[in-house]
Structures are given as structure tokens and as C-alpha cells.
Design a protein around this motif. Structure first.
Motif, PDB file in Angstrom:
ATOM      1  N   ARG A 100       0.910  -1.332   0.114  1.00  0.00           N
ATOM      2  CA  ARG A 100      -0.020   0.001   0.090  1.00  0.00           C
ATOM      3  C   ARG A 100       0.860   1.510   0.165  1.00  0.00           C
ATOM      4  O   ARG A 100       0.704   2.410  -0.499  1.00  0.00           O
ATOM      5  N   ALA A 101       2.188   1.269   0.595  1.00  0.00           N
ATOM      6  CA  ALA A 101       2.853   2.314   0.661  1.00  0.00           C
ATOM      7  C   ALA A 101       3.497   2.676  -0.560  1.00  0.00           C
ATOM      8  O   ALA A 101       3.727   3.651  -1.269  1.00  0.00           O
ATOM      9  N   LEU A 102       3.753   1.392  -1.533  1.00  0.00           N
ATOM     10  CA  LEU A 102       4.118   1.411  -2.916  1.00  0.00           C
ATOM     11  C   LEU A 102       2.925   2.189  -3.659  1.00  0.00           C
ATOM     12  O   LEU A 102       3.387   3.076  -4.836  1.00  0.00           O
ATOM     13  N   HIS A 103       1.801   1.737  -3.523  1.00  0.00           N
ATOM     14  CA  HIS A 103       0.544   2.340  -4.295  1.00  0.00           C
ATOM     15  C   HIS A 103       0.659   3.822  -3.865  1.00  0.00           C
ATOM     16  O   HIS A 103       0.331   4.465  -5.025  1.00  0.00           O
ATOM     17  N   LYS A 104       0.882   4.171  -2.711  1.00  0.00           N
ATOM     18  CA  LYS A 104       0.794   5.773  -2.440  1.00  0.00           C
ATOM     19  C   LYS A 104       2.029   6.449  -3.312  1.00  0.00           C
ATOM     20  O   LYS A 104       1.884   7.522  -3.710  1.00  0.00           O
ATOM     21  N   ALA A 105       3.034   5.696  -3.220  1.00  0.00           N
ATOM     22  CA  ALA A 105       4.323   6.290  -3.841  1.00  0.00           C
ATOM     23  C   ALA A 105       4.144   6.542  -5.136  1.00  0.00           C
ATOM     24  O   ALA A 105       4.503   7.749  -5.773  1.00  0.00           O
ATOM     25  N   VAL A 106       3.280   5.463  -5.913  1.00  0.00           N
ATOM     26  CA  VAL A 106       3.026   5.623  -7.424  1.00  0.00           C
ATOM     27  C   VAL A 106       2.207   6.592  -7.503  1.00  0.00           C
ATOM     28  O   VAL A 106       2.104   7.438  -8.784  1.00  0.00           O
ATOM     29  N   SER A 107       1.031   6.671  -6.743  1.00  0.00           N
ATOM     30  CA  SER A 107       0.077   7.682  -6.894  1.00  0.00           C
ATOM     31  C   SER A 107       0.623   9.030  -6.930  1.00  0.00           C
ATOM     32  O   SER A 107       0.035  10.161  -7.181  1.00  0.00           O
ATOM     33  N   LEU A 108       1.687   9.319  -6.191  1.00  0.00           N
ATOM     34  CA  LEU A 108       2.388  10.669  -5.981  1.00  0.00           C
ATOM     35  C   LEU A 108       3.368  10.922  -7.423  1.00  0.00           C
ATOM     36  O   LEU A 108       4.076  12.044  -7.324  1.00  0.00           O
ATOM     37  N   GLY A 109       3.473   9.879  -8.120  1.00  0.00           N
ATOM     38  CA  GLY A 109       4.358  10.182  -9.295  1.00  0.00           C
ATOM     39  C   GLY A 109       5.386   9.427  -9.730  1.00  0.00           C
ATOM     40  O   GLY A 109       5.852   9.097 -10.846  1.00  0.00           O
ATOM     41  N   ALA A 110       5.659   8.064  -8.858  1.00  0.00           N
ATOM     42  CA  ALA A 110       6.756   7.067  -9.267  1.00  0.00           C
ATOM     43  C   ALA A 110       6.133   6.507 -10.611  1.00  0.00           C
ATOM     44  O   ALA A 110       4.820   6.345 -10.648  1.00  0.00           O
ATOM     45  N   ASP A 111       6.916   5.788 -11.372  1.00  0.00           N
ATOM     46  CA  ASP A 111       6.607   5.007 -12.512  1.00  0.00           C
ATOM     47  C   ASP A 111       6.128   3.797 -12.224  1.00  0.00           C
ATOM     48  O   ASP A 111       5.294   3.097 -13.106  1.00  0.00           O
ATOM     49  N   ARG A 112       6.926   3.066 -11.476  1.00  0.00           N
ATOM     50  CA  ARG A 112       6.789   1.566 -11.006  1.00  0.00           C
ATOM     51  C   ARG A 112       7.318   1.707  -9.551  1.00  0.00           C
ATOM     52  O   ARG A 112       7.958   2.579  -9.076  1.00  0.00           O
ATOM     53  N   SER A 113       7.372   0.256  -9.109  1.00  0.00           N
ATOM     54  CA  SER A 113       7.790   0.122  -7.836  1.00  0.00           C
ATOM     55  C   SER A 113       8.323  -1.449  -7.626  1.00  0.00           C
ATOM     56  O   SER A 113       7.958  -2.299  -8.473  1.00  0.00           O
ATOM     57  N   VAL A 114       9.022  -1.500  -6.649  1.00  0.00           N
ATOM     58  CA  VAL A 114       9.796  -2.861  -6.295  1.00  0.00           C
ATOM     59  C   VAL A 114       9.450  -2.930  -4.812  1.00  0.00           C
ATOM     60  O   VAL A 114       9.814  -2.390  -4.005  1.00  0.00           O
ATOM     61  N   HIS A 115       9.125  -4.296  -4.652  1.00  0.00           N
ATOM     62  CA  HIS A 115       8.878  -4.737  -3.241  1.00  0.00           C
ATOM     63  C   HIS A 115       9.384  -6.024  -2.718  1.00  0.00           C
ATOM     64  O   HIS A 115       9.295  -6.916  -3.365  1.00  0.00           O
ATOM     65  N   LEU A 116      10.401  -5.626  -1.970  1.00  0.00           N
ATOM     66  CA  LEU A 116      11.142  -6.870  -1.272  1.00  0.00           C
ATOM     67  C   LEU A 116      10.557  -7.301  -0.185  1.00  0.00           C
ATOM     68  O   LEU A 116      10.445  -6.754   0.859  1.00  0.00           O
TER      69      LEU A 116
END
Ligand SMILES: Cc1cc2nc3c(=O)[nH]c(=O)nc-3n(C[C@H](O)[C@H](O)[C@H](O)COP(=O)(O)OP(=O)(O)OC[C@H]3O[C@@H](n4cnc5c(N)ncnc54)[C@H](O)[C@@H]3O)c2cc1C
Length: 264
Positions: free
Chosen positions: A71-87
Motif C-alpha cells: 500500500r505504501a508503494l501504491h501511494k508512492a506511485v500515486s504521487l508520481g513514481a513510474d513503477r515500484s519494487v517490493h522486497l
């Protein structure tokens, strides 16, 4: 240019911090949110991308955390990140700050960013340390408390908040930069961005995917041990002075301030 932003899921600020006396760890159950300090790092990345002085191909949000951290990654993407990596991997549970920094560095080695941005601190652990640990593993220059950042000719010109003023420092890229919360005013995500966040690419990685040695993370890989952890002392009740007679009230307040040497 590729920018990776390290983001963390933390207990919501409205949830009172609790300590588990048995494990000597923070009890992180309850409502969670994106670490508010990391929204400044995402905003800094977006300002570099939109600023026109550097050609930014992508901004990638990276986290290490349990399943819910997505969910933190979804928020980061909604703020502008193009993609995300979850370890995420059960072997990472109980990792201390050294193990967390090592694990994140292994993800970053695979991503090969030109710039790594972090928040100044996490709202739960508040170690202020991950940036330095990650930079050490990546053998990259590292700056903390950066409150102004300009990309010029493949270099970063930064202002660091120091105790008495500012340091102006130039670093070669790639570099690891922890931004202070005075660097910018993070934007609010648009409704469209919130709705679209789940559709942006998200890579889920286990330790084997990024060559993390199991013995260097989790309980086995700890280089630190918590000897004791206590909740903060209760605040003493304040002193109430009723304003029955204003002259007397002022005298009482002045006497209270003088007693504590608070008047020049
Ligand atoms: C002995 C010990 C055992 C621990 N066991 C656990 C445990 O089982 N579970 C647990 O959740 N925590 C555990 N912790 C805490 C955990 O190690 C810390 O949360 C972690 O080391 C990061 O420190 P910090 O949050 O204070 O980061 P800081 O150094 O204050 O954070 C600075 C910045 O680093 C980035 N960052 C920090 N953590 C992450 C992350 N995970 N992913 C991406 N970016 C990040 C963010 O940008 C943040 O703004 C343990 C700590 C110790 C000392």
C-alpha cells in the motif's frame, strides 16, 4: 537518468507508539501509511524529473516490508513514481538497521540507479541511518539533511541543513541523498492517480532474486542488539493559573518564568 526512492510503510501517526516488552521491538500492528518523510523524497524526485535540467527516464519506488507494505508503494506511485519494487520475504523478518540497509542495497544494485533518494527518518524506527548504510554497501557518496538539490552536468549541487546555517556540497552521481522535510511541500495525489496506482508495474522480489545472503538478514544477520526499550516517561500535568486578578496573575507567571531562568 534513473531515480530510485526508498519508501517505508509505518504505523499511522494517529496510532500511539507501542513497545512489545518481550521482543523489545515496536508493535507495528494497526493502521499503516506511507512514511510521511518519504513523501518529500518522492516530491524531490518528481521535481528533478519535471525540472527539465536532467533527462529522467523513470522514478522507481522501492520498499522492504511485509505484504501490507504494497500500500505504501501504491501511494508512492500515486504521487508520481513510474513503477515500484517490493522486497518481501519471511527471511527478512527481524532484520536490524544494518541488515535492512544491506537488503535494500542489493535491490538497488540490480536497479542501477543514478540517484537514490530517501526520507530523513522513518516515523517509527527513527534511526536516521538507512541512507548511510545503503551508500556504504553501494560505495556511493552520501549526503543527509539535504534541503535544496540541483542537477547540473551529471553532478548534484546540494544545500545541507547544518547546525548553524547551510553547507553547499557538490557530489558526483550516482549518489545516495537523504532529504530533509524542509526541501519541499509534497503534492497531493489526484483521484485519477490514486485510481491508476494499482495498474502501474510492481515487481515483487524475494531474497534469492537479488542475491541476498540469508545469513546476513533477519534474526541471524543482526549486528545490533536492543538491550532495553521503554515507553517515554509520562508528561507531568501542567500548572493552571486562574485569571482572577490580572495583576496577580501576571506576577505569578513572571515569577514562574524567573524561577526557571526563562526571562533575559
Ligand atoms: C534488533 C532490531 C530488530 C528489528 N526487527 C524488526 C522487525 O522484525 N520488523 C520491522 O519492521 N522492523 C524491525 N526493526 C526495525 C528496522 O530494522 C528498522 O525499521 C530499519 O532498520 C530501518 O530503520 P528506520 O526505520 O529507523 O530507518 P531510518 O534510517 O530512520 O529511515 C530513513 C529512510 O530510509 C528509508 N527506509 C527505512 N526503512 C526502509 C524500508 N524497510 N524500505 C524502504 N526504505 C526504507 C526511508 O526512506 C526512510 O525515510 C528492528 C530493529 C532492530 C534494531
Amino acid at each position: 537518468m534513473k531515480i530510485c526512492v526508498l519508501v517505508k510503510e509505518v504505523p499511522d501517526a494517529a496510532v500511539e507508539k507501542r513497545v512489545d516488552p518481550n521482543t523489545k521491538r515496536l508493535d507495528r500492528s494497526g493502521e499503516k501509511n506511507l512514511n510521511p518523510f518519504d513523501t518529500h523524497a518522492i516530491e524531490a524526485a518528481m521535481q528533478v524529473k519535471e525540472g527539465g535540467k536532467a533527462d529522467v527516464e523513470e522514478v522507481v519506488a522501492v520498499t522492504m516490508g511485509p505484504e501490507s507494505a504494497v500500500r505504501a508503494l501504491h501511494k508512492a506511485v500515486s504521487l508520481g513514481a513510474d513503477r515500484s519494487v517490493h522486497l518481501t520475504d519471511s527471511a527478512l523478518e527481524d532484520s536490524d538497521v544494518c541488515a535492512t540497509g544491506y537488503a535494500l542495497a542489493q535491490v538497488l544494485k540490480q536497479e542501477q540507479p543514478d540517484l537514490v533518494l530517501l526520507g530523513q527518518q522513518s516515523d517509527d524506527g527513527e534511526c536516521y541511518t538507512i541512507g548511510a548504510v545503503v551508500a556504504d554497501h553501494l560505495q556511493m557518496p552520501s549526503l543527509t539533511q539535504v534541503i535544496k538539490m540541483d542537477v547540473e552536468d551529471g553532478k548534484l549541487r546540494c544545500e545541507r541543513q547544518a547546525e548553524y546555517g547551510y553547507d553547499t556540497v557538490e557530489v558526483e552521481l550516482p549518489a545516495v541523498i537523504s532529504v530533509g522535510d524542509a526541501i519541499n511541500e509534497p503534492r497531493y495525489p489526484s483521484l485519477k492517480a490514486i485510481m491508476g496506482a494499482k495498474k502501474k508495474p510492481l515487481d515483487t522480489k524475494a531474497i534469492g532474486d537479488v542475491d541476498i545472503e540469508a545469513g546476513k538478514v533477519g534474526a541471524e544477520g543482526k549486528s545490533t542488539s536492543v538491550l532495553a526499550i521503554e515507553p517515554p516517561p509520562q508528561k507531568e500535568a501542567g500548572q493552571m493559573i486562574e485569571d482572577e486578578d490580572t495583576d496577580e496573575t501576571v506576577e505569578k507567571i513572571v515569577a514562574w518564568l524567573e524561577e526557571r531562568k526563562l526571562l533575559a
